[in-house]
Design a protein around this motif. Structure first.
Motif, short mmCIF file in Angstrom:
data_model
loop_
_atom_site.label_atom_id
_atom_site.label_comp_id
_atom_site.label_asym_id
_atom_site.label_seq_id
_atom_site.Cartn_x
_atom_site.Cartn_y
_atom_site.Cartn_z
N GLY A 137 5.71 0.79 2.13
CA GLY A 137 4.33 1.11 1.79
C GLY A 137 3.69 0.02 0.95
O GLY A 137 4.29 -1.00 0.62
N THR A 138 2.43 0.24 0.59
CA THR A 138 1.67 -0.72 -0.20
C THR A 138 1.07 -0.03 -1.41
O THR A 138 0.82 1.18 -1.41
N GLY A 139 0.82 -0.81 -2.43
CA GLY A 139 0.20 -0.29 -3.64
C GLY A 139 -1.28 -0.61 -3.68
O GLY A 139 -1.84 -1.26 -2.79
N LEU A 140 -1.93 -0.15 -4.74
CA LEU A 140 -3.35 -0.39 -4.95
C LEU A 140 -3.51 -1.54 -5.93
O LEU A 140 -3.03 -1.47 -7.07
N GLY A 141 -4.19 -2.61 -5.52
CA GLY A 141 -4.53 -3.69 -6.43
C GLY A 141 -5.69 -3.28 -7.32
O GLY A 141 -6.58 -2.53 -6.91
N LEU A 142 -5.68 -3.75 -8.55
CA LEU A 142 -6.70 -3.31 -9.51
C LEU A 142 -7.97 -4.16 -9.47
O LEU A 142 -9.06 -3.65 -9.75
N GLU A 143 -7.86 -5.44 -9.15
CA GLU A 143 -9.05 -6.28 -9.12
C GLU A 143 -10.05 -5.75 -8.09
O GLU A 143 -9.68 -5.47 -6.94
N ASP A 144 -11.29 -5.55 -8.53
CA ASP A 144 -12.39 -5.02 -7.72
C ASP A 144 -12.26 -3.53 -7.41
O ASP A 144 -13.14 -2.97 -6.74
N ALA A 145 -11.19 -2.87 -7.87
CA ALA A 145 -11.12 -1.41 -7.73
C ALA A 145 -12.01 -0.77 -8.80
O ALA A 145 -12.39 -1.40 -9.79
#
Length: 328
Positions: A137-145
């Motif tokens: 799976g993949t995670g959520l990047g924080l930049e621009d979130a």
């Protein structure tokens, strides 16, 4: 008139054996309780105690407990607020109450630890690796979130500052928040529905009271984007737990990280323990060596001031502001 001497000082709920080494308690008749007790048993164990030291809100001190402790003269609570200490009942009984200094930064830091762990699925991936697997799976990047911050006091503003450093878009809401205060923290003021609808991650930093209990329920969770994340390092009862579990089990939420619970300590059969996609911590927001030094050194300062007949530091009621002669 001289203050009565303190002959039995009890520190409650030192779960992690953090108190004894956090300050110099020498020369004082201090007992440390390292287990949590229900009210009836606590009342029995506290007979003869004339001073209590409370570690945050681990044990409730309602009027029903106070009336069973006739010797009690002084309470020191860690921090400057304690919602489960009945100050009115203390006033009626002439019990002095004072507080201690504390830091907001430990809760800010834990909030970001939980955000990162949840967004990047760190516990899940770590466990998979230990079991012989590899990444999935993949995670959520924080930049621009988009980070939605509910409550922009000391802790919420600290969370906002780190969100800016990650390059996140910041939304903020609380019942009395102004656009100017939100802007000063680098956030855009929105209404409650907008916060939950637009954010990729919502983090809660509201105080708990009648108006905020259950303020996050099925309606708010239903507004959140599929896969969005919820973090609560404020107070467990802000969130309707049944609605949260339903949203997690139904796949509406991508996950939740929860540091505060109701009741505390959490019951062994609490259903949140079995909810999917959760990170659960046992109310660690304020639990750092530095904060416990603030708490315990502040408590010792209050206790020594009582013994010396000096003004009590950080008084929280009128009884703590009374003047006395030094104790012989």
């Amino acid at each position: 008139m001289a203050r009565p001497p303190l002959s039995r000082i009890v520190v409650l709920d030192d779960y992690g054996d953090a108190v004894s080494g956090a300050a110099d308690w020498s020369g004082m008749p201090v007992e440390i309780f390292r287990s949590h007790f229900p009210e009836a048993e606590l009342a029995e164990r506290l007979q003869g105690a004339d001073a209590l030291v409370l570690i945050r809100e681990r044990s409730a001190v309602p009027a029903s407990l106070l009336q069973r402790l006739p010797a009690l003269r002084l309470i020191v609570t860690a921090g400057m607020r304690n919602r489960i200490l009945d100050l009115d009942a203390c006033a009626v009984r002439g019990i002095a109450v004072c507080g201690t200094n504390s830091r907001a930064s430990p809760t800010v830091e834990l909030t970001w630890g939980l955000i990162l762990a949840l967004a990047r699925r760190i516990p899940e991936q770590e466990q998979r690796l230990r079991q012989g697997g590899w990444q999935q799976g993949t995670g959520l990047g924080l930049e621009d979130a988009t980070l939605g911050i509910a409550g922009l006091g000391r802790i919420g503003a600290g969370v906002a500052a780190i969100g800016r450093a990650f390059g996140m878009r910041l939304l903020a809401w609380s019942p009395n928040l102004t656009a100017e205060k939100a802007e000063a923290a680098g956030a855009r003021l929105t209404d409650k529905d907008g916060l939950f609808r637009e954010a990729d991650i919502v983090t809660l930093h509201l105080g708990l009271g009648p108006a905020t209990r259950g303020i996050v329920g099925a309606a708010e969770l239903g507004l959140m984007r599929p896969g969005a994340l919820l973090v609560n390092t404020a107070r467990g009862p802000l969130v309707d737990q049944a609605a949260l579990i339903a949203a997690l089990e139904g796949g509406q939420l991508g996950g939740a990280a929860i540091d505060t619970h109701d009741p505390e300590p959490m019951a062994s059969d609490d259903p949140i323990r079995r909810a999917p996609n959760t990170i659960l911590t046992p109310h660690l927001g304020y639990v750092t060596r530095q904060n416990f030094r603030f708490y315990c050194e502040g408590a010792v300062e209050c206790l020594r001031a009582w013994r010396a007949g000096a003004p009590l530091p950080r008084p929280l009621n009128a009884a703590a502001q009374a003047t006395w002669e030094p104790t012989a």
